[in-house]
Motif scaffolding. Structure first.
Motif, PDB file in Angstrom:
ATOM      1  N   TYR A  69      -7.179  -2.547 -17.403  1.00 25.81           N
ATOM      2  CA  TYR A  69      -5.798  -2.473 -16.722  1.00 25.81           C
ATOM      3  C   TYR A  69      -5.133  -3.677 -17.135  1.00 25.81           C
ATOM      4  N   ARG A  78      -1.471  -2.839 -19.274  1.00 27.89           N
ATOM      5  CA  ARG A  78      -0.329  -3.446 -18.664  1.00 27.89           C
ATOM      6  C   ARG A  78       0.414  -4.129 -19.646  1.00 27.89           C
ATOM      7  N   LEU A 110      -1.223  -6.191  -6.147  1.00 23.51           N
ATOM      8  CA  LEU A 110      -1.899  -5.050  -5.649  1.00 23.51           C
ATOM      9  C   LEU A 110      -2.879  -5.232  -4.482  1.00 23.51           C
ATOM     10  N   ASP A 138      -2.039  -3.015  -1.113  1.00 25.35           N
ATOM     11  CA  ASP A 138      -2.608  -1.907  -1.097  1.00 25.35           C
ATOM     12  C   ASP A 138      -4.098  -1.884  -1.122  1.00 25.35           C
ATOM     13  N   ARG A 152      -4.918   2.583 -10.742  1.00 23.73           N
ATOM     14  CA  ARG A 152      -3.880   1.968 -10.997  1.00 23.73           C
ATOM     15  C   ARG A 152      -3.776   1.783 -12.694  1.00 23.73           C
TER      16      ARG A 152
END
Length: 402
Positions: A26, A30, A66, A69, A120
């Motif tokens: 991730y 990103r 994050l 969520d 994600r």
């Protein structure tokens, strides 16, 4: 990312879709790095995986935007860790004074956490997750690792990458194929895991994690209890020889359930042995390859810190290697910076785990822990810092090309 028949090319290939692998994937994607993550299973639904998300990890999720969520997913919160030792309930760790947003441990099934990270990451254009794709071997050229060979649905696939990162756990095939040497420090105990269906008359624990008596732990999974029973290393064969009924009687002496409540454990296939090990590699890297998380340093379950150390490794790796990956070249010197950054927290944590697991008492001898904690009332806060934040926190940062 270039896709041809059975070959992929990427900047980085990560082997293992666990906490370290998905967090690293991730963070790299990103920042614009082309990433392929290989996961040998079709999903993340595995029993008896570490389910503690510590304050340090929650702080990383907050930093990444994050957290809100993530905490919408079912979980339990524990501001303190308690256990019954020698007949007394003791607060082992207190997280309420930590200098972070979440002053608690979140108990969340690891498959939910991994699914969250995978969703994600998959929304990022440079991220590819290949499930049901098992690592087979490393590809090398001119003395440097330059990719991996994997098996997906019976077919061989290759991923060519300038960096391969082994995040495939304590039984890492990546470090085995790379022939990386290490040291094992042993562990005197193992854990037998099993599940019990919930009933209305079951005890209502305020936390998701509870150790009613020594050698036994319960984790609230919503519709069932995940239970762990600690045994002497190598004892599992003796337990099997004595029979499942004798095992249930033994567990009943330390669990809050009577023996007849354990009737659903009617065969050994419902039990899973976790062989505890503490080890670490001498060198985490070689040209074109790096190991992090349990692949570099297997941890004892003591404190539930393994997942969180692995995620800290992933953050440090992304901070140090994103720019070299974007610039097109990652040297061994740059890879070794990851180990230098993470060596102290690894060694310090393992030192404490070894000391704690190595304590042996004679039969009938009680633990001095309740007396020590009562005398030094600051200790639960110290342990809360050590467990909740560790010895070196990592903060994700945006890194671009030089």
């Amino acid at each position: 990312m270039d896709r041809t028949a059975e070959t992929l090319t990427a900047d980085c290939c990560i082997v293992g879709g666990g906490p370290a692998g998905l967090m690293l994937g991730y963070l790299l994607a990103r920042a614009g790095v082309q990433v392929v993550v290989l996961e040998k299973y079709a999903d993340f639904l595995r029993d008896f995986r570490g389910d503690t998300i510590h304050p340090s990890t929650l702080q990383i999720m907050h930093h990444l935007g994050l957290l809100e969520d993530l905490l919408k997913l079912p979980h339990q919160r524990a501001e303190k860790l308690q256990a019954e030792v020698g007949g007394e309930e003791v607060t082992l760790a207190n997280f309420t004074r930590l200098p972070v947003k979440c002053k608690f441990i979140a108990f969340m099934p690891q498959w939910d956490f991994l699914n969250f990270l995978a969703e994600r990451a998959s929304a990022l254009p440079g991220f590819t997750l290949l499930q049901s794709c098992a690592f087979d071997d490393l590809i090398t050229a001119d003395g440097r690792v330059c990719g991996v060979r994997a098996i997906a649905n019976g077919q061989t696939r290759e991923v060519r990458a300038r960096l391969v990162v082994g995040c495939d756990g304590r039984h890492s095939k990546v470090r085995e194929k790379a022939q990386l040497s290490g040291k094992s420090f042993g562990a005197p105990r193992d854990v037998v895991w099993f599940r019990l269906d919930k009933r209305e008359e079951d005890p209502q624990w305020g936390m998701g994690h509870k150790g009613p008596k020594q050698n036994f732990i319960m984790i609230d999974r919503g519709s069932f209890w995940q239970c762990g029973y600690s045994i002497t290393k190598g004892q599992f064969g003796e337990l099997e020889a004595a029979g499942i009924d004798a095992f249930k009687q033994q567990v009943a002496t330390v669990s809050p359930f009577p023996a007849d409540r354990l009737a659903e454990l009617d065969r050994w296939s419902k039990l899973r042995l976790l062989e505890i090990r503490i080890d670490r590699l001498d060198s985490w890297a070689k040209e074109g390859l790096l190991c992090i998380g349990d692949a570099a340093h297997a941890m004892s379950p003591i404190g539930g810190v393994g997942v969180n150390l692995a995620i800290q490794d992933a953050v440090a790796t992304a901070n140090l290697l994103t720019r070299p990956l974007l610039n097109g070249e990652v040297s061994l010197h740059q890879l070794n910076k990851v180990q230098r950054r993470r060596q102290f927290p690894t060694c310090a944590t393992q030192f404490i785990q070894i000391k704690m697991s190595g304590k042996k008492r004679e039969p009938g001898q009680t633990s001095p822990l309740p007396r020590i904690v009562k005398r030094y009332r600051f200790l639960p806060y110290v342990f809360g810092w050590m467990i909740g934040l560790g010895f070196r926190r990592e903060t994700p940062r945006r890194v671009g090309k030089a």
